[in-house]
Design a protein around this motif. Structure first.
Motif, PDB file in Angstrom:
ATOM      1  N   LEU A 146      -4.534 -45.559  11.549  1.00 41.44           N
ATOM      2  CA  LEU A 146      -3.798 -44.325  11.277  1.00 41.44           C
ATOM      3  C   LEU A 146      -4.490 -43.132  11.927  1.00 41.44           C
ATOM      4  O   LEU A 146      -3.833 -42.239  12.476  1.00 41.44           O
ATOM      5  N   SER A 171       2.390 -43.082   9.080  1.00 40.44           N
ATOM      6  CA  SER A 171       2.522 -43.171  10.537  1.00 40.44           C
ATOM      7  C   SER A 171       3.798 -42.492  10.977  1.00 40.44           C
ATOM      8  O   SER A 171       3.834 -41.775  11.991  1.00 40.44           O
ATOM      9  N   GLY A 176      -3.815 -43.335  15.612  1.00 37.37           N
ATOM     10  CA  GLY A 176      -2.412 -43.128  15.959  1.00 37.37           C
ATOM     11  C   GLY A 176      -1.979 -41.675  15.897  1.00 37.37           C
ATOM     12  O   GLY A 176      -0.936 -41.310  16.466  1.00 37.37           O
ATOM     13  N   THR A 230       4.275 -38.907  13.326  1.00 36.15           N
ATOM     14  CA  THR A 230       5.055 -38.868  14.564  1.00 36.15           C
ATOM     15  C   THR A 230       6.320 -38.038  14.410  1.00 36.15           C
ATOM     16  O   THR A 230       7.161 -37.998  15.294  1.00 36.15           O
TER      17      THR A 230
END
Length: 430
Positions: free
Chosen positions: A386, A68, A389, A72
């Protein structure tokens, strides 16, 4: 979509909120989670299987956080995999080395003890070593194999997905009746794709492409556990466990033998658990990366839809059991053609009718229990989170109605054959 006869309207006994539910599924409250998991977590698995599931959940959660962060742009640690992989290879080589030592001692016993007890002991060790040898995957006579000439459109789709993953396609496709799919090596260099027809039939075209992307993505991730050296070591250890398993209802001599085998059984189990631990991180990471490959191939929406279908594989099995049992009872002859017609369509129709509230309940149950496809996969709800996201991606490969129909035509003969066999023998007996 549920009918009016199937809908139930009630009030939550815990928080009083109105509940609209389907009488075919569990009634629960989305506001306070009342009755979300009526069966509870069940008995905790013990032994090697329990250890594997605990390891999978632990690494699955850690890698979810790391991946994650990577998605990002916050970075993510990749340390430990190389050392663990080398240690796993070293242990696997020791396992295979032991087999080689047994073969050498057996051969020496045959040569030096020719005609005596030493020869008998040597033959025994040679037979043992032969059963423990590293064995490559091979097709069996019972496998339902589709070659390129049998299904050119299916192979073209697989090749297109493989190209999108930066790898090559497969050399053979096996179709079976498991609610699953997998890839493996066939011999030294060939690749095998196994498609479970019950899973394939309940997926949309883009979900099928996501499934292919996930499976073919494994070839690009270097999963040590399923590699030739470590994978065959697991098989050898499983064979050892089979030989030293306790005999049921033993007499006095057998009870003594069971007791004598306990240390060896514990040693083998410990070695397998350690191999699991050393390969778990790479295997878990490989599954997450394969999910990313699924999204690239079939779109994020297709990959998330695939996760939802994997969440209800138990329902797939239950529906097939019910359908096959009903057809066997209704039919005038066991396994007649009239009994098998429409089996896969009935399965797909039932799964399409599952309401979104049931998917949401199963996602919450999965989070509570740590649901995973099996003991080697990360928790399914984390795999889904996941995907959601990350930045949504479009499909690299698509299947229009014409392509879908052509593939269905190529699978038609096997669909009919497997439906008749499932109805004749009963699902779960094949």
């Amino acid at each position: 979509m549920r009918t009016a006869e199937e809908e139930i309207v009630s009030s939550c006994p815990q928080c009083g909120v109105e509940i609209r539910s389907d009488r075919r599924f569990t009634t629960w409250c989305a506001a306070c989670d009342w009755n979300v998991d009526p069966q509870g977590p069940g008995d905790r698995k013990r032994g090697l299987e329990g250890a594997r599931r605990r390891i999978a959940q632990r690494y699955g959660g850690r890698l979810f956080d790391e991946l994650s962060a990577e998605s990002t742009g916050d970075g993510g640690r990749r340390t430990g995999r190389t050392v663990s992989g080398l240690l796993a290879y070293a242990m696997a080589l020791v396992v295979h080395g032991l087999t080689l030592v047994l073969a050498a001692i057996g051969l020496l016993g045959v040569v030096r003890g020719w005609g005596g007890l030493g020869m008998a002991f040597g033959l025994f060790l040679l037979a043992l070593a032969w059963s423990l040898r590293p064995r490559l995957n091979r097709l069996s006579d019972d496998d339902r194999v589709l070659l390129r000439g049998d299904a050119p459109e299916l192979y073209a789709l697989v090749d297109e997905v493989a190209a999108a993953m930066g790898t090559r396609g497969v050399d053979a496709v096996v179709v079976d009746v498991d609610a699953n799919a997998s890839v493996s090596h066939l011999g030294l260099r060939k690749r095998l794709l196994t498609l479970g027809l019950p899973l394939w039939e309940v997926l949309s075209p883009q979900q099928r492409i996501a499934l292919l992307g996930h499976e073919l993505g494994h070839f690009t991730n270097g999963d040590t556990r399923h590699g030739m050296v470590v994978g065959t070591a697991f098989r050898s250890l499983n064979t050892w466990l089979y030989y030293v398993r306790p005999m049921p209802n033993p007499n006095v001599i057998q009870a003594i033998t069971n007791l004598a085998c306990v240390p060896l059984r514990l040693l083998i189990t410990g070695v397998m658990a350690l191999l699991d631990l050393l390969t778990a991180r790479a295997a878990q990471r490989g599954e997450y990366l394969a999910d990313t490959a699924a999204a690239r191939a079939g779109s994020t929406e297709g990959a998330v839809g695939l996760m939802d279908r994997l969440m209800i594989t138990d329902s797939i099995v239950t529906t097939l059991l019910r359908e096959t049992n009903n057809r066997r009872l209704r039919g005038t002859g066991r396994g007649g053609q009239q009994n098998a017609d429409g089996l896969w369509e009935a399965l797909a129709a039932h799964l399409d009718s599952v309401p979104q509230s049931e998917f949401e309940r199963l996602r919450r149950v999965g989070a509570l229990r740590g649901h995973s496809v099996d003991a080697t996969h990360p928790p399914t709800h984390l795999r889904r989170r996941l995907l959601l996201g990350a930045t949504p991606v479009p499909a690299a490969v698509t299947a229009d109605a014409v392509r879908t129909e052509r593939i269905a035509g190529e699978l038609a003969r096997l669909r009919g054959t497997l439906a008749r066999e499932v109805v004749r023998d009963g699902y779960g007996n094949l």
